[in-house]
Design an enzyme around this catalytic site. Structure first.
Site, PDB file in Angstrom:
ATOM      1  CG  PHE A 108      -7.568   4.848   7.958  1.00 39.29           C
ATOM      2  CD1 PHE A 108      -8.224   4.267   6.879  1.00 39.29           C
ATOM      3  CD2 PHE A 108      -8.320   5.574   8.876  1.00 39.29           C
ATOM      4  CE1 PHE A 108      -9.594   4.414   6.715  1.00 39.29           C
ATOM      5  CE2 PHE A 108      -9.689   5.715   8.722  1.00 39.29           C
ATOM      6  CZ  PHE A 108     -10.325   5.132   7.640  1.00 39.29           C
ATOM      7  CG  HIS A 109      -7.091   9.842   3.398  1.00 38.96           C
ATOM      8  ND1 HIS A 109      -8.406  10.220   3.396  1.00 38.96           N
ATOM      9  CD2 HIS A 109      -6.401  10.930   2.978  1.00 38.96           C
ATOM     10  CE1 HIS A 109      -8.518  11.464   2.999  1.00 38.96           C
ATOM     11  NE2 HIS A 109      -7.314  11.937   2.731  1.00 38.96           N
ATOM     12  CB  SER A 110     -11.559   8.253   7.203  1.00 41.36           C
ATOM     13  OG  SER A 110     -11.822   9.630   7.349  1.00 41.36           O
TER      14      SER A 110
END
Length: 956
Positions: free
Chosen positions: A812-814
């Protein structure tokens, strides 16, 4: 007693057909003898493959039969050695029969085909005596070389065949069956290798054996030709003579209107072949230079984290505007060779260490390259067949560039971001470029004079400029790498669509089909019907996924390549300064637009283009449509729009044939690369006995290091040395013009022996998230998390088969720090997703939060069910590893050196054990299999070391 002649005694004589019979019988005995012995002695062992054995698989492949075991391998090798004598004799007799015929008396074609025949014989010995168990790589090299040489051997034998209708019939039948068998052969191999379908390898084996039988049968047809030969053994040497007509004469007499016959009727010419190769390589140089501009520009906004000013150099392509000045245009046309040579400055820039000056050199190379090729087209416009040759070289140059990237795992080996240490072939590429330019620019139809193109000059130059812009943008953005459109339609595991390897070759085949269509059916390529097919293909590619979406991509590919000669030849009827200058300007607008759809948070007016790849695709097809409108109105005559246009003279026909040969060579090269790159899928974790998973997270900064070099090899080394079984990569989507249309995950997956999920594709408007795993990926789902204001946040939810247990991994990359509401919504979404998983899980992430503050308390705790790998590590902001349902044994932070701007975080877990405590323990109390490598202690290696804690941490 044998009769006597005045020139010597005849010792013995026999019909030449017995050479063919001996070759056929002994060759069949080699293969069938090994099959019989193998089935009799080792049946269950030779039907066993890496996935299944008997009874799912019940018939052995050729390679398993002839190369794996004694004595069947020896049976094969003995008989194939005996075959070599008749084989060399067969090739020699074929040459003697064809070299003095009327059509080929002064041709080099019989010699060329004889050379191919000898090469096939030698490579056959190579894969026979170097088995796959001896040296897998060399066995494959010999085998692929043999198969590649089969095409010119087959076509050459058909071209030179005497007019024996029965022999011609059998040759055509065996050749057609041979090449037709390749399609189901590849299909069932993929079913076995990728999809692991039980029994697929048995069906594949039948097609493989069919290829062997058909290959020998094709050469067995020489029995009918050699009946007229008598082999006489005397005490003096004699020379056989023949005067029969060849198959080419026979075909021309029967089918005078067929262009294939016209091609066969031409004698082989090495000068024309060299001209073709030089022209195609010159096209390759242009596309290599053009595609390198974006990636060298991209380096600067990466490090400035916003607009740097260097983006203005994207306008280097508008140099054709200067060709609107007549004296300057005449000067460039008179000095085309020098202008093309100056283009090489862009590739020579790899010698410049400073990224700024390297970018300037690349932009200058692009400036002169666009100028040179536009002037080349304009200089040839009065001679349609010469203009056709230049456009075909331009198109084949794009295909060659894409195949080169396919061979080097999406990096062009002569790009200025490549050099010796990271696998560049710069010196060789530039040296060949000099030779190609010197050869291909010897003359033009115009020496600077403005000679008009034949036919009408009607049509709008502005519409033609739009056509050029749309065409160039589509070629560059979609076809400069074979994996781009495949990743557009990729939706994760289980596999439901094409894979970059091997299905990238389908894109090459479609490109080749489009080139042929543009050459032989220009009226169809110019038609609105064909434009409609291309537009539908574009819509299907944009709106659908998996195989159906890729079928649209293939249709669009065929159309784009077919439209090249139509749109370019139409545009060159007008002032090149207007059509190509304006065309490249609009092309740049499209380039910026297709970056803004994802970079909307960093550019003025960006929100207007947010997530609108569909707008960019629509604009592209409308531009091409404008070019088609201009091309139709500027066609030479109404008749030419309905009729199929043929080359006007024999030289034009010969020229076209050599470009078709070049296309065939490139297609075979692409297929060979796909075979060599086909993954083994025989991957094993580093410490399987301990049921350990070593997982890491790394933000790779689009695979450009601090000095603007491609960083895949350095990444591979550190990931391998850290013994990672699972790794999440962020900022990994490089499939745009500005990033070079690359895919780092292909190289890493193949070199490290890992499964790969690319994550949300380039048409999902993210900066990318990817997953590499030593464990099979049972299922994966791609998510775009809520992002009402800022950049889209990609996530992968994958389920791995780790030691027989299912383990979930989230990558995941916010969103950005500037958009707190986006990050809050994303936190809630991902936390619910993790909480919903009933399985053990690992989160490899970029969270943009401080430990134990704000959103951290949602990611870690009851809302998600996840634990922090090290709650005491207070010095984090971006990268985090969370987990649940696994025993966490270790945690380390590793410095990045100059590869990227972010460290590597690594965790060790054990499957099947409870989570444990947060209590730290000494390394001496940790089993050796669960320790981190000592290599990174102290000063580490190549700038990578354990930092922050200066050593790994281990937990009870």
């Amino acid at each position: 007693m044998a009769p006597k002649y005045k020139d010597g005694d005849v010792v013995a004589s026999f019909s030449g057909k017995w050479i063919s019979w001996t070759h056929t019988v002994v060759a069949y005995m080699a293969f069938l003898g090994a099959l019989i012995v193998g089935i009799a002695l080792h049946y269950r062992k030779i039907v066993q493959n890496e996935h299944y054995g008997y009874p799912q698989e019940w018939f052995p492949s050729v390679s398993a039969t002839i190369g794996d075991r004694y004595p069947e391998r020896s049976v094969f090798q003995v008989f194939i050695a005996i075959t070599s004598g008749p084989r060399f004799a067969l090739v020699a007799m074929w040459y003697m029969m064809t070299r003095r015929t009327t059509t080929h008396k002064n041709s080099s074609l019989p010699k060329f085909i004889t050379g191919v025949g000898l090469f096939r014989t030698l490579t056959c010995g190579g894969w026979t005596y170097v088995t796959s168990t001896d040296d897998h790589d060399w066995h494959d090299i010999f085998m692929i070389s043999y198969l590649v040489a089969t095409l010119p051997w087959t076509l050459g034998c058909l071209a030179l065949s005497p007019p024996n209708p029965q022999a011609i019939k059998y040759r055509r039948a065996f050749a057609g069956a041979f090449f037709g068998t390749l399609v189901p052969l590849i299909y069932f191999f993929i079913q076995h290798k990728v999809h692991r379908v039980p029994g697929a390898y048995t069906i594949y084996a039948f097609f493989e054996w069919s290829l062997v039988l058909l290959d020998v049968a094709f050469d067995a047809v020489t029995v009918m030709d050699f009946e007229s030969f008598e082999v006489v053994i005397r005490d003096v040497k004699g020379v056989s003579r023949g005067t029969g007509k060849t198959h080419a004469d026979f075909v021309l007499e029967q089918e005078k209107n067929r262009e294939v016959a016209e091609v066969f009727n031409q004698s082989f010419s090495w000068p024309m072949a060299l001209d073709t190769v030089a022209g195609v390589y010159n096209g390759f140089i242009f596309w290599s230079t053009l595609t390198s501009l974006g990636v060298t520009i991209w380096y600067f906004p990466l490090w400035y984290m916003g607009i740097s000013g260097y983006e203005a150099l994207v306008m280097s392509t508008i140099s054709p505007f200067f060709l609107g000045i007549a004296p300057f245009r005449r000067f460039i046309i008179k000095n085309l060779r020098a202008t093309h040579l100056i283009t090489l400055v862009g590739l020579l820039s790899y010698l410049i260490k400073s990224p700024v000056y390297r970018l300037f050199a690349v932009s200058f190379g692009v400036f002169t390259g666009c100028l040179a090729w536009t002037a080349t087209f304009y200089a040839e416009r009065s001679q349609p067949h010469r203009l056709e040759a230049r456009i075909t070289s331009f198109s084949l140059g794009l295909l060659a560039s894409s195949i080169a990237k396919f061979a080097f795992q999406t990096n062009n080996p002569i790009w200025p971001i490549m050099h010796g240490p990271n696998g560049g072939w710069n010196k060789l590429g530039i040296f060949l470029g000099v030779l190609a330019i010197l050869r291909s620019t010897r003359s033009t139809a115009s020496n600077g004079a403005d000679l008009l193109a034949p036919g009408s000059r009607k049509g709008s130059p502005v519409a033609a400029a739009f056509g050029i812009s749309g065409l160039l943008f589509a070629l560059h953005s979609l076809l400069s790498d074979s994996s781009t459109m495949i990743l557009w339609v990729w939706e994760g595991y289980p596999v439901r669509g094409p894979l970059s390897v091997p299905h990238g070759t389908y894109t090459f085949v479609a490109m080749g089909a489009g080139i042929v269509l543009g050459l032989f059916a220009p009226a169809l390529a110019r038609s609105w019907t064909m434009f409609g097919i291309g537009a539908v293909g574009a819509a299907v590619l944009t709106c659908f996924h998996n195989w159906f979406g890729y079928y649209g991509a293939l249709a669009l590919t065929v159309y784009l390549m077919a439209a090249c000669p139509v749109i370019i030849s139409s545009g060159i009827r007008h002032s090149p300064g207007l059509t190509f200058g304006l065309g490249f300007f609009f092309y740049n607008v499209l380039v910026l637009a297709h970056v803004w759809v994802v970079a909307y948070a960093f550019v003025p007016g960006g929100p207007l283009m947010r997530e609108h790849t569909d707008w960019v695709m629509t604009a592209t097809m409308l531009c091409i449509g404008a070019g088609i409108f201009s091309a139709q109105t500027s066609a030479a005559s109404p008749a030419n729009q309905k009729a199929r246009v043929k080359p006007a003279n024999p030289n034009a026909r010969r020229q076209r044939s050599y470009y078709l040969y070049a296309l065939l060579v490139l297609e075979l090269l692409g297929a060979s690369v796909a075979y060599l790159r086909f993954p083994s899928y025989n991957y094993k974790p580093h410490h399987g006995d301990s049921k350990a998973i070593t997982a890491g997270i790394w933000t790779i900064h689009f695979s450009l290091d601090n000095d603007m070099w491609s960083s895949e090899r350095r990444m591979r080394d550190v990931l391998a040395e850290l013994e990672l079984d699972v790794v999440g990569l962020l900022e990994s989507d490089l499939q745009r013009i500005i990033m070079g249309n690359r895919d780092t995950t292909q190289y890493l997956a193949e070199e490290l022996g890992m499964y790969v999920d690319y994550g949300p594709g380039p048409n999902k408007h993210t900066w990318g998230a990817a997953l590499l795993s030593k464990f099979p990926i049972v299922n994966s789902t791609h998510h775009l998390l809520p992002s009402p204001v800022g950049e889209l946040a990609p996530a992968i939810h994958a389920t791995l088969d780790a030691y027989g247990a299912l383990v979930d991994v989230f990558v995941f990359h916010s969103g950005q720090d500037e958009d707190p509401e986006d990050r809050r919504l994303q936190t809630e979404y991902l936390s619910r997703l993790m909480a919903a998983s009933p399985r053990p899980a690992i989160l490899l992430s970029y969270l943009v939060t401080k430990p134990k503050q704000g959103n951290y308390n949602t990611y870690v705790g009851a809302a998600s069910g996840m634990r922090d790998i090290d709650p005491s590590d207070w010095d984090r902001w971006c990268e985090y590893i969370l987990y649940k349902g696994l025993r966490r044994t270790g945690y380390a932070r590793v410095s990045r050196d100059s590869i990227t701007d972010t460290e590597i975080q690594v965790g060790k877990f054990v499957v099947g054990q409870p989570e444990g405590t947060d209590d730290l323990i000494d390394e001496a109390d940790v089993p050796a299999d669960l320790r981190f490598p000592d290599l990174f202690k102290g000063n580490g290696v190549r700038g990578h070391r354990y930092h922050v804690f200066n050593q790994p941490r281990y937990f009870a």
